[in-house]
Design an enzyme around this catalytic site. Structure first.
Site, PDB file in Angstrom:
ATOM      1  N   ASP A  53       0.959  -1.148  -0.103  1.00 46.19           N
ATOM      2  CA  ASP A  53      -0.124   0.009  -0.110  1.00 46.19           C
ATOM      3  C   ASP A  53       0.836   1.347  -0.111  1.00 46.19           C
ATOM      4  OD1 ASP A  53      -2.275  -1.410  -0.287  1.00 46.19           O
ATOM      5  OD2 ASP A  53      -2.568  -1.294   2.035  1.00 46.19           O
ATOM      6  N   LYS A  69      -3.707   2.917  -2.153  1.00 49.12           N
ATOM      7  CA  LYS A  69      -5.054   3.838  -1.966  1.00 49.12           C
ATOM      8  C   LYS A  69      -4.801   5.351  -1.799  1.00 49.12           C
ATOM      9  CE  LYS A  69      -7.259  -0.222  -0.741  1.00 49.12           C
ATOM     10  NZ  LYS A  69      -8.006  -0.884   0.575  1.00 49.12           N
ATOM     11  N   MET A 125      -7.802   9.112   9.702  1.00 50.25           N
ATOM     12  CA  MET A 125      -8.665   9.416   8.645  1.00 50.25           C
ATOM     13  C   MET A 125      -9.706  10.576   9.057  1.00 50.25           C
ATOM     14  SD  MET A 125      -9.412   5.782   7.014  1.00 50.25           S
ATOM     15  CE  MET A 125      -9.983   5.180   8.360  1.00 50.25           C
TER      16      MET A 125
HETATM   17  N1  SAH Z   1      -3.905   0.229   9.325  1.00 51.07           N
HETATM   18  C1  SAH Z   1      -3.504   1.489   9.524  1.00 51.07           C
HETATM   19  C2  SAH Z   1      -4.264   2.543   9.376  1.00 51.07           C
HETATM   20  C3  SAH Z   1      -4.980   2.794   7.903  1.00 51.07           C
HETATM   21  S1  SAH Z   1      -5.854   4.060   7.597  1.00 51.07           S
HETATM   22  C4  SAH Z   1      -2.550   1.681  10.939  1.00 51.07           C
HETATM   23  O1  SAH Z   1      -2.847   0.508  11.531  1.00 51.07           O
HETATM   24  O2  SAH Z   1      -2.316   2.590  11.278  1.00 51.07           O
HETATM   25  C5  SAH Z   1      -4.919   5.465   7.164  1.00 51.07           C
HETATM   26  C6  SAH Z   1      -4.861   6.304   8.404  1.00 51.07           C
HETATM   27  O3  SAH Z   1      -4.011   6.077   9.553  1.00 51.07           O
HETATM   28  C7  SAH Z   1      -4.422   7.647   7.925  1.00 51.07           C
HETATM   29  O4  SAH Z   1      -5.492   8.651   7.491  1.00 51.07           O
HETATM   30  C8  SAH Z   1      -4.049   8.473   9.253  1.00 51.07           C
HETATM   31  O5  SAH Z   1      -5.124   9.007   9.982  1.00 51.07           O
HETATM   32  C9  SAH Z   1      -3.405   7.082   9.768  1.00 51.07           C
HETATM   33  N2  SAH Z   1      -2.059   7.073   9.681  1.00 51.07           N
HETATM   34  C10 SAH Z   1      -1.300   6.329   9.323  1.00 51.07           C
HETATM   35  N3  SAH Z   1       0.075   6.458   9.357  1.00 51.07           N
HETATM   36  C11 SAH Z   1       0.025   7.744  10.102  1.00 51.07           C
HETATM   37  C12 SAH Z   1       1.324   8.343  10.589  1.00 51.07           C
HETATM   38  N4  SAH Z   1       2.477   7.886  10.320  1.00 51.07           N
HETATM   39  N5  SAH Z   1       1.210   9.525  11.068  1.00 51.07           N
HETATM   40  C13 SAH Z   1      -0.175  10.013  11.407  1.00 51.07           C
HETATM   41  N6  SAH Z   1      -1.470   9.083  10.789  1.00 51.07           N
HETATM   42  C14 SAH Z   1      -0.858   7.999  10.209  1.00 51.07           C
END
Ligand code: SAH
Length: 253
Positions: A43, A65, A178
């Site tokens: 991803d 995505k 998100m």
């Molecule tokens: N599976 C992922 C989340 C996917 S949804 C997890 O467990 O972290 C994607 C969302 O995750 C983004 O819109 C944001 O809100 C958050 N996110 C992912 N990486 C991030 C980061 N390095 N810093 C802040 N928010 C993050």
């Protein structure tokens, strides 16, 4: 030591969480299976340093995505996993953070299970854990919060309304994934359901990466601050966020 899947690797999918950004936050097991993979299906939020761990012979398939724009529809991603596994490949399905936290990991496993394909799940550090650790925000703290909830910011889009009264509790930490675009709605709903307008909040942008920024705000002012924040970002709501000022350690001079 954990089992080595070499003998099982034929037609096998490892669902791996890559962690939130800092490549050093990948697990040892995640590292090993990436090196063993025939195919890596990855991803957008996976760090380039982690992708570089794969062997040069490994087939790399990007299915990233972006918000409101799905490069590859979910059913096609599922099909790629099934097709590659069915011809005997060891497939690593690599996702940002943890695959089971807003990562559709469950949906992908359901599809593999339908085809009788064997799999394993390698957990990752989810953004809520990684970004708050690097921002000096303990998700729980005896003096501040006795519980924490992870919530999708796609609150309206999914058409399933959040149970706002249960979230609007002062001794609870809320982490919205998100949520940037919905910050006005989130702030309004929580205040309407009784959370104080001056409840402290933080937006953690690019958590655990070199470019990490922590923006603080009150709940009422959250939508204004969110306008200056960039994705990927988390919204953290609750008095634990005030600890960032004294506990932050990352990116300090
Ligand atoms: N599976 C992922 C989340 C996917 S949804 C997890 O467990 O972290 C994607 C969302 O995750 C983004 O819109 C944001 O809100 C958050 N996110 C992912 N990486 C991030 C980061 N390095 N810093 C802040 N928010 C993050």
């Amino acid at each position: 030591m954990t089992t080595n899947h070499t003998s099982l690797n034929r037609g096998f999918v490892s669902l791996v969480g890559a962690g939130p950004g800092d490549p050093d936050l990948l697990t040892v097991k995640g590292h090993r299976v990436i090196q063993q993979a025939d195919v890596v299906v990855y991803d957008r939020l996976v760090s380039p340093e982690i992708l570089a761990l794969a062997s040069p012979e490994t087939e790399m398939i990007y299915v990233g995505k972006q918000l409101d724009f799905h490069c590859v529809p979910q059913d096609q991603i599922n099909q790629i996993l099934v097709d590659k596994a069915q011809v005997g490949k060891h497939v690593v399905r690599l996702k940002g953070g943890d695959s089971f936290i807003f990562g559709r990991g469950g949906e992908e496993l359901e599809e593999l299970a339908n085809y009788g394909i064997k799999y394993e799940v390698v957990p990752g550090i989810t953004a809520a854990a990684g970004a708050t650790a690097y921002a000096g925000i303990p998700l729980t703290h005896r003096d501040h919060a006795q519980s924490v909830q992870f919530i999708t910011g796609h609150v309206q889009k999914d058409g399933r309304e959040i149970k706002w009264p249960s979230l609007a509790q002062s001794n609870n930490t809320l982490v919205f994934y998100m949520g940037l675009k919905q910050s006005g709605y989130i702030s309004d709903k929580l205040i309407t359901h009784g959370l104080a307008a001056d409840t402290p909040c933080a937006i953690i942008e690019n958590g655990t990466r070199k470019e990490q920024r922590v923006l603080t705000s009150s709940l009422a002012n959250l939508p204004v601050v969110a306008k200056s924040a960039q994705s990927p970002a988390l919204i953290v709501i609750g008095s634990v966020t005030t600890l960032s000022e004294s506990l932050q350690w990352f990116n300090q001079e």
